[in-house]
Motif scaffolding. Sequence first.
Motif, mmCIF file in Angstrom:
data_model
loop_
_atom_site.group_PDB
_atom_site.id
_atom_site.type_symbol
_atom_site.label_atom_id
_atom_site.label_comp_id
_atom_site.label_asym_id
_atom_site.label_seq_id
_atom_site.Cartn_x
_atom_site.Cartn_y
_atom_site.Cartn_z
ATOM 1 N N MET A 58 -95.067 0.047 27.222
ATOM 2 C CA MET A 58 -94.282 -0.325 28.402
ATOM 3 C C MET A 58 -92.840 -0.624 28.027
ATOM 4 S SD MET A 58 -96.930 -2.871 30.443
ATOM 5 C CE MET A 58 -95.784 -3.312 31.736
ATOM 6 N N ARG A 59 -91.960 -0.382 28.993
ATOM 7 C CA ARG A 59 -90.542 -0.721 28.828
ATOM 8 C C ARG A 59 -90.286 -1.979 29.667
ATOM 9 N NH1 ARG A 59 -86.810 3.013 27.389
ATOM 10 N NH2 ARG A 59 -85.499 2.554 29.204
ATOM 11 N N ILE A 60 -89.846 -3.030 28.981
ATOM 12 C CA ILE A 60 -89.775 -4.352 29.616
ATOM 13 C C ILE A 60 -88.374 -4.946 29.484
ATOM 14 C CG2 ILE A 60 -90.743 -6.700 29.585
ATOM 15 C CD1 ILE A 60 -93.282 -5.466 28.262
ATOM 16 N N LEU A 89 -94.039 -9.630 22.705
ATOM 17 C CA LEU A 89 -94.147 -8.332 23.392
ATOM 18 C C LEU A 89 -93.552 -7.204 22.559
ATOM 19 C CD1 LEU A 89 -93.333 -9.415 27.055
ATOM 20 C CD2 LEU A 89 -95.456 -8.324 26.287
ATOM 21 N N SER A 90 -92.521 -7.508 21.786
ATOM 22 C CA SER A 90 -91.845 -6.449 21.023
ATOM 23 C C SER A 90 -92.762 -5.848 19.956
ATOM 24 C CB SER A 90 -90.554 -6.973 20.388
ATOM 25 O OG SER A 90 -90.865 -7.902 19.370
ATOM 26 N N GLN A 91 -93.892 -6.517 19.666
ATOM 27 C CA GLN A 91 -94.855 -5.947 18.708
ATOM 28 C C GLN A 91 -95.532 -4.687 19.264
ATOM 29 O OE1 GLN A 91 -97.616 -9.093 17.810
ATOM 30 N NE2 GLN A 91 -96.047 -10.416 16.915
ATOM 31 N N HIS A 92 -95.718 -4.632 20.599
ATOM 32 C CA HIS A 92 -96.443 -3.508 21.196
ATOM 33 C C HIS A 92 -95.617 -2.723 22.211
ATOM 34 C CE1 HIS A 92 -100.266 -4.810 19.518
ATOM 35 N NE2 HIS A 92 -99.993 -6.043 19.908
ATOM 36 N N HIS A 93 -94.482 -3.254 22.611
ATOM 37 C CA HIS A 93 -93.731 -2.646 23.714
ATOM 38 C C HIS A 93 -92.251 -2.585 23.377
ATOM 39 C CE1 HIS A 93 -97.331 -3.021 26.187
ATOM 40 N NE2 HIS A 93 -97.478 -4.217 25.640
ATOM 41 N N ALA A 152 -83.040 -5.003 21.673
ATOM 42 C CA ALA A 152 -82.736 -4.666 23.059
ATOM 43 C C ALA A 152 -81.221 -4.684 23.237
ATOM 44 C CB ALA A 152 -83.391 -5.686 23.989
ATOM 45 N N THR A 153 -80.751 -4.310 24.437
ATOM 46 C CA THR A 153 -79.328 -4.479 24.716
ATOM 47 C C THR A 153 -79.171 -5.725 25.582
ATOM 48 O OG1 THR A 153 -79.446 -3.067 26.668
ATOM 49 C CG2 THR A 153 -78.870 -1.999 24.588
ATOM 50 N N ALA A 154 -77.975 -6.307 25.522
ATOM 51 C CA ALA A 154 -77.710 -7.542 26.247
ATOM 52 C C ALA A 154 -76.770 -7.264 27.411
ATOM 53 C CB ALA A 154 -77.085 -8.566 25.307
ATOM 54 N N GLN A 198 -103.356 -8.726 25.398
ATOM 55 C CA GLN A 198 -102.733 -8.467 24.093
ATOM 56 C C GLN A 198 -102.247 -9.762 23.444
ATOM 57 O OE1 GLN A 198 -99.692 -5.605 24.995
ATOM 58 N NE2 GLN A 198 -101.140 -3.898 25.184
ATOM 59 N N PHE A 199 -102.046 -10.811 24.269
ATOM 60 C CA PHE A 199 -101.587 -12.098 23.761
ATOM 61 C C PHE A 199 -102.751 -13.001 23.400
ATOM 62 C CE2 PHE A 199 -97.795 -10.768 25.818
ATOM 63 C CZ PHE A 199 -96.750 -11.585 25.442
ATOM 64 N N SER A 200 -103.723 -13.033 24.301
ATOM 65 C CA SER A 200 -104.653 -14.146 24.302
ATOM 66 C C SER A 200 -106.066 -13.681 24.641
ATOM 67 C CB SER A 200 -104.180 -15.159 25.361
ATOM 68 O OG SER A 200 -105.157 -16.135 25.589
ATOM 69 N N THR A 201 -107.043 -14.449 24.165
ATOM 70 C CA THR A 201 -108.426 -14.165 24.527
ATOM 71 C C THR A 201 -108.812 -14.895 25.815
ATOM 72 O OG1 THR A 201 -109.111 -16.025 23.160
ATOM 73 C CG2 THR A 201 -109.142 -13.848 22.134
#
Lengths: 260, 260
Positions: A1-3, A19-23, A45-47, A146-149
Motif C-alpha cells: 500500500m501507498r500511505i 508501516l514502512s517495513q511492509h508499505h 517519504a517526501t515532506a 501486520q502490527f498486532s495479534t
Amino acid sequence: MRISFIGAGRVAHHLAHKLSQHHQIVQIYSRTLATAQTLAINVKATATANIEELNPEIDLVIIVVSDQAIASVISNVHQQLPNVLIVHTSGSTDIEVLAHIHARAGVFYPLQTFSLDRDIPWSDTPIFVEAKSEDDLVLLAELANQFSTRVYSYTSAQRLSLHLAAVFACNFSNYCYDMAQQIVDEQQVDFSLLYPLILETANKALQGDPKLMQTGPAMRGDQNILKMHEQMLQKAQREDLKKIYHLMSEQILQSHETQS
Amino acid sequence: MRISFIGAGRVAHHLAHKLSQHHQIVQIYSRTLATAQTLAINVKATATANIEELNPEIDLVIIVVSDQAIASVISNVHQQLPNVLIVHTSGSTDIEVLAHIHARAGVFYPLQTFSLDRDIPWSDTPIFVEAKSEDDLVLLAELANQFSTRVYSYTSAQRLSLHLAAVFACNFSNYCYDMAQQIVDEQQVDFSLLYPLILETANKALQGDPKLMQTGPAMRGDQNILKMHEQMLQKAQREDLKKIYHLMSEQILQSHETQS
C-alpha cells in the motif's frame, strides 16, 4: 500500500516506522515543514507543509493530529483526496467527525502509550478498527494484523469508553507515581525503592480483580494513619497532594464499605 | 532463632512462612484462637489467644497487628517479655511507640503489598530495619538479609515518608485500575484490553522520571476531551469518578504548566 500521513508527532513517528517495513510511506504533512522533514527522511517519504501538495495516488491517509485538529484538517484533506480511505487514530474521536465530510472514513486506534524514546510492544498492543464500508474495514483489519495479534472491530461508543478507562488506568496511575516520587524526593529517599511495589501492584491487577486486590490504610479504614498522612502533607505545604489523598481515600473507603 | 508472632493476618502469614525456613516459630498469638491456630499449624508453632501464655524463652517477637493496635499490645507483651527484642513491621509507626515502653525495640518493615494468595518476591523486596541498640540493629539486618538483597537502615521519618509515597504509588494506582475496570464493565468491554497499557505505564515509570513520562488529555491541555470525558461520567451518573477525573486532570495540567 501507498500511505501518507497528516501529522508528524509521536504517534505518527511510531506508526510510520512500523508501516514502512511492509508499505511505502509516500508523504508526511505537517504545518511545520522541518517537523515533517525529520520524520520523512527516516521513512523515505517526501515532506510537505501544504495540503494542496498531497499526492492523490495513494491508498490510505492516516490523520495523526491532536483530537481538536481532526475536524479542521478533514475538510482540506477531503477536497484534495475525495476518493481515498482516510482514517484517524484517536480513541476519543467519533468516526462521524470524518464521515460527515468524507465517505471513505475509518479509524485505526492503537491502545498504547507512546513515548518517542521507547519501542512499542506492537504485537501485544490492541488495535481497534472501524470503517463506514465493509471493504475498508477488511482493509484496515488486514493492516492492523501486520502490527498486532489483537485486532478488534469496535464501535465509536465502545472505543470512547475504553479511552476514558485508559486515562484512569494509565495517565492517572502515572500521576500517582509522579506524586510518590515528589514525596520521597523531599526526604532524599530513593524512588527506586518503590519499583518492586509498583510492578507487583500492576501485575496483581492483571491477574485478578483490582477491587479485590485493594490494600492500604483507606481500605482498612485506618483513620489514624489517614489523619497522620494528611497532616504530613499539610506540614510539607502540599495542599495539592493532600486534596488527592483525601478524595481517593474517601472513595476507597466508601466503595469498600458499600461492598461489605 | 526462636521467634513468636503477635498477630496472624496477611503479613504475619507471609513472614512466618519465610522465617520458618531458617528459624523456629515458637508461638502465634491472636485475639481469635482459631485464627492463631490456622497459621500455627502451617509453621509448626503453638497457638494462643492469651498474652500471659507467651513463652519467654525466645529471641524475637514480631508484632504484626494493625497500626492502631500496636500501642495497646506493647504494654502487655512487655510485661510478659521484658528483655526480649520486640519489633513491629509497620511503615507508618514510629519506633518510639514501642521504645517508650520497651527498651529493646526495633522495626522490621518490608515495603511490599501482601495478598494471601500471592507469593512475595522477597529477594527484590526492600526491607527497612531500625533498632534502639546497635546489637539489635545488626541482628535485624542479618535476619533481613536472609529475605532480601535490599536491606536498609532507615530512620522512622524516612520510613514514614516512604510509606506515604507507597500509598500513592501502590494503593492509589490500584484504585485507578479499579475505576478503569468499572468504566469498561458498563460498556461490556473487556478490562484485559488495558493490560498492555497498565504494564507499559509501570515499566516506563521504572525506567525514567514519571513526570516526564506523563501522557494523556490533561498533559496535552486538551480541553475538548477533558470536557467530553466529564460529560460521559456525568451521563453515567458516576459523580465519584467525575470528581477524581476533574481533580487529577486539574493537577496534571497545573504541574506541567508550571514546569514549562
